[in-house]
Scaffold this motif. Structure first.
Motif, PDB file in Angstrom:
ATOM      1  N   ILE A   1      12.949  16.815 -36.705  1.00 44.14           N
ATOM      2  CA  ILE A   1      12.244  18.034 -36.331  1.00 44.14           C
ATOM      3  C   ILE A   1      10.988  18.056 -37.190  1.00 44.14           C
ATOM      4  O   ILE A   1      11.064  17.919 -38.412  1.00 44.14           O
ATOM      5  CB  ILE A   1      13.092  19.303 -36.603  1.00 44.14           C
ATOM      6  N   ILE A   2       9.838  18.207 -36.547  1.00 44.39           N
ATOM      7  CA  ILE A   2       8.570  18.169 -37.271  1.00 44.39           C
ATOM      8  C   ILE A   2       7.746  19.423 -36.994  1.00 44.39           C
ATOM      9  O   ILE A   2       7.914  20.074 -35.971  1.00 44.39           O
ATOM     10  CB  ILE A   2       7.745  16.911 -36.906  1.00 44.39           C
ATOM     11  N   ILE A   3       6.862  19.720 -37.942  1.00 47.76           N
ATOM     12  CA  ILE A   3       5.825  20.726 -37.757  1.00 47.76           C
ATOM     13  C   ILE A   3       4.529  20.001 -38.064  1.00 47.76           C
ATOM     14  O   ILE A   3       4.333  19.530 -39.190  1.00 47.76           O
ATOM     15  CB  ILE A   3       6.024  21.941 -38.677  1.00 47.76           C
ATOM     16  N   GLY A   4       3.664  19.866 -37.065  1.00 49.13           N
ATOM     17  CA  GLY A   4       2.480  19.022 -37.211  1.00 49.13           C
ATOM     18  C   GLY A   4       2.939  17.591 -37.391  1.00 49.13           C
ATOM     19  O   GLY A   4       3.636  17.034 -36.552  1.00 49.13           O
ATOM     20  N   LYS A   5       2.585  16.979 -38.524  1.00 51.75           N
ATOM     21  CA  LYS A   5       3.025  15.615 -38.818  1.00 51.75           C
ATOM     22  C   LYS A   5       4.064  15.568 -39.934  1.00 51.75           C
ATOM     23  O   LYS A   5       4.447  14.506 -40.384  1.00 51.75           O
ATOM     24  CB  LYS A   5       1.820  14.742 -39.191  1.00 51.75           C
ATOM     25  N   LYS A   6       4.491  16.745 -40.390  1.00 54.80           N
ATOM     26  CA  LYS A   6       5.457  16.822 -41.490  1.00 54.80           C
ATOM     27  C   LYS A   6       6.883  16.926 -40.960  1.00 54.80           C
ATOM     28  O   LYS A   6       7.188  17.746 -40.097  1.00 54.80           O
ATOM     29  CB  LYS A   6       5.180  18.046 -42.364  1.00 54.80           C
ATOM     30  N   LYS A   7       7.753  16.100 -41.532  1.00 51.26           N
ATOM     31  CA  LYS A   7       9.176  16.143 -41.177  1.00 51.26           C
ATOM     32  C   LYS A   7       9.819  17.335 -41.873  1.00 51.26           C
ATOM     33  O   LYS A   7       9.720  17.492 -43.080  1.00 51.26           O
ATOM     34  CB  LYS A   7       9.862  14.846 -41.595  1.00 51.26           C
ATOM     35  N   LEU A   8      10.484  18.147 -41.089  1.00 47.73           N
ATOM     36  CA  LEU A   8      11.149  19.327 -41.617  1.00 47.73           C
ATOM     37  C   LEU A   8      12.666  19.128 -41.662  1.00 47.73           C
ATOM     38  O   LEU A   8      13.335  19.585 -42.587  1.00 47.73           O
ATOM     39  CB  LEU A   8      10.815  20.527 -40.725  1.00 47.73           C
ATOM     40  N   VAL A   9      13.200  18.435 -40.665  1.00 43.22           N
ATOM     41  CA  VAL A   9      14.641  18.254 -40.522  1.00 43.22           C
ATOM     42  C   VAL A   9      14.935  16.845 -40.040  1.00 43.22           C
ATOM     43  O   VAL A   9      14.210  16.317 -39.199  1.00 43.22           O
ATOM     44  CB  VAL A   9      15.218  19.263 -39.488  1.00 43.22           C
ATOM     45  N   GLY A  10      15.997  16.268 -40.562  1.00 45.25           N
ATOM     46  CA  GLY A  10      16.524  15.018 -40.037  1.00 45.25           C
ATOM     47  C   GLY A  10      17.957  15.249 -39.602  1.00 45.25           C
ATOM     48  O   GLY A  10      18.715  15.908 -40.302  1.00 45.25           O
ATOM     49  N   ILE A  11      18.320  14.743 -38.445  1.00 43.32           N
ATOM     50  CA  ILE A  11      19.669  14.933 -37.920  1.00 43.32           C
ATOM     51  C   ILE A  11      20.336  13.572 -37.818  1.00 43.32           C
ATOM     52  O   ILE A  11      19.798  12.653 -37.204  1.00 43.32           O
ATOM     53  CB  ILE A  11      19.636  15.608 -36.531  1.00 43.32           C
ATOM     54  N   LEU A  12      21.499  13.432 -38.436  1.00 45.11           N
ATOM     55  CA  LEU A  12      22.276  12.193 -38.369  1.00 45.11           C
ATOM     56  C   LEU A  12      23.614  12.524 -37.736  1.00 45.11           C
ATOM     57  O   LEU A  12      24.334  13.400 -38.208  1.00 45.11           O
ATOM     58  CB  LEU A  12      22.480  11.619 -39.770  1.00 45.11           C
ATOM     59  N   THR A  13      23.940  11.842 -36.650  1.00 41.91           N
ATOM     60  CA  THR A  13      25.221  12.059 -35.976  1.00 41.91           C
ATOM     61  C   THR A  13      26.076  10.804 -36.170  1.00 41.91           C
ATOM     62  O   THR A  13      25.632   9.702 -35.899  1.00 41.91           O
ATOM     63  CB  THR A  13      25.010  12.295 -34.466  1.00 41.91           C
ATOM     64  N   GLU A  14      27.275  11.016 -36.680  1.00 43.80           N
ATOM     65  CA  GLU A  14      28.218   9.919 -36.837  1.00 43.80           C
ATOM     66  C   GLU A  14      29.491  10.278 -36.094  1.00 43.80           C
ATOM     67  O   GLU A  14      29.847  11.441 -35.978  1.00 43.80           O
ATOM     68  CB  GLU A  14      28.534   9.679 -38.315  1.00 43.80           C
ATOM     69  N   MET A  15      30.190   9.238 -35.600  1.00 41.37           N
ATOM     70  CA  MET A  15      31.386   9.494 -34.810  1.00 41.37           C
ATOM     71  C   MET A  15      32.539   8.637 -35.317  1.00 41.37           C
ATOM     72  O   MET A  15      32.359   7.496 -35.719  1.00 41.37           O
ATOM     73  CB  MET A  15      31.104   9.154 -33.353  1.00 41.37           C
ATOM     74  N   SER A  16      33.703   9.234 -35.257  1.00 38.63           N
ATOM     75  CA  SER A  16      34.935   8.505 -35.482  1.00 38.63           C
ATOM     76  C   SER A  16      35.843   8.892 -34.327  1.00 38.63           C
ATOM     77  O   SER A  16      36.081  10.066 -34.076  1.00 38.63           O
ATOM     78  CB  SER A  16      35.559   8.933 -36.806  1.00 38.63           C
ATOM     79  N   ALA A  17      36.332   7.894 -33.576  1.00 36.97           N
ATOM     80  CA  ALA A  17      37.118   8.197 -32.395  1.00 36.97           C
ATOM     81  C   ALA A  17      38.198   7.141 -32.188  1.00 36.97           C
ATOM     82  O   ALA A  17      38.093   6.026 -32.686  1.00 36.97           O
ATOM     83  CB  ALA A  17      36.221   8.261 -31.160  1.00 36.97           C
ATOM     84  N   GLU A  18      39.204   7.550 -31.447  1.00 39.30           N
ATOM     85  CA  GLU A  18      40.237   6.607 -31.042  1.00 39.30           C
ATOM     86  C   GLU A  18      39.936   6.141 -29.636  1.00 39.30           C
ATOM     87  O   GLU A  18      39.246   6.822 -28.865  1.00 39.30           O
ATOM     88  CB  GLU A  18      41.602   7.264 -31.123  1.00 39.30           C
ATOM     89  N   PHE A  19      40.458   4.989 -29.256  1.00 36.15           N
ATOM     90  CA  PHE A  19      40.127   4.374 -27.979  1.00 36.15           C
ATOM     91  C   PHE A  19      40.408   5.310 -26.800  1.00 36.15           C
ATOM     92  O   PHE A  19      39.621   5.392 -25.880  1.00 36.15           O
ATOM     93  CB  PHE A  19      40.902   3.058 -27.802  1.00 36.15           C
ATOM     94  N   ASP A  20      41.508   6.035 -26.819  1.00 41.15           N
ATOM     95  CA  ASP A  20      41.848   6.888 -25.686  1.00 41.15           C
ATOM     96  C   ASP A  20      41.358   8.322 -25.876  1.00 41.15           C
ATOM     97  O   ASP A  20      41.731   9.189 -25.141  1.00 41.15           O
ATOM     98  CB  ASP A  20      43.363   6.870 -25.452  1.00 41.15           C
TER      99      ASP A  20
END
Length: 189
Positions: free
Chosen positions: A170-189
């Motif tokens: 998420i940026i305002i102008g050229k400045k980064k305000l927020v970074g979002i990292l999504t990680e997942m842990s799941a079982e096959f079914d």
């Protein structure tokens, strides 16, 4: 790991937050099952932590202001969510918010293995643990949805014109305000 005094302080803040006026020391001691002396000590400890608590003889205690730093009771008071953020844990410092939410992050994760550090009280770093009942192939939609929610909240509360820089900033102008990292842990079914 909370100490007994920490639990009592949390309960006192909860009582004072629920009440607009004053709560007597005897009422607090009766509700918590502790002595008035223990209440007085807990109130003084809370004051040392930055809580502004008014005390008036024959009236009791009144919460005037929360500490100026990130704190659980203030967040809970203003949290209007019905699902996300209901089980809140706030710590002073943590290696990564993937472990816990804290005022300072020293070993957070960025994209491509980069480290994301946040100095104490200089920013807000947090993680949400979600257990959505969706297929693993649908999880990739969580990052852009989170970005939209963050942009909407920032615009609503600050009026700032933020944008999403694909895929996760998420940026305002050229400045980064927020970074979002999504990680997942799941079982096959």
């Amino acid at each position: 790991n909370f100490k007994i005094g920490d639990v009592m302080q949390k309960k006192i803040i909860e009582l004072l937050t629920k009440t607009d006026g004053y709560v007597s020391g005897s009422e607090i001691s009766e509700q918590l099952g502790v002595s008035r002396q223990a209440v007085w000590k807990a109130i003084n400890s809370l004051k040392e932590q930055g809580y502004k608590i008014d005390s008036v003889t024959n009236r009791g205690y009144r919460l005037v202001a929360y500490p100026p730093h990130l704190n659980e009771p203030a967040i809970e008071k203003y949290l209007k969510t019905s699902v996300i953020g209901k089980n809140l844990i706030v710590l002073d410092e943590v290696g990564s918010t993937n472990d816990y939410v804290a005022r300072e992050q020293t070993q957070g994760k960025g994209r491509l293995g980069r480290v994301w550090k946040a100095k104490k009280d200089d920013s807000i770093t947090f993680s949400f643990l979600l257990r959505p009942k969706i297929a693993p192939s649908e999880v990739s939609s969580i990052t852009p949805l989170a970005g939209l929610a963050v942009c909407k909240a920032i615009r609503e509360f600050t009026g700032l014109d933020c944008r999403i820089k694909w895929p996760n900033d998420i940026i305002i102008g050229k400045k980064k305000l927020v970074g979002i990292l999504t990680e997942m842990s799941a079982e096959f079914d």
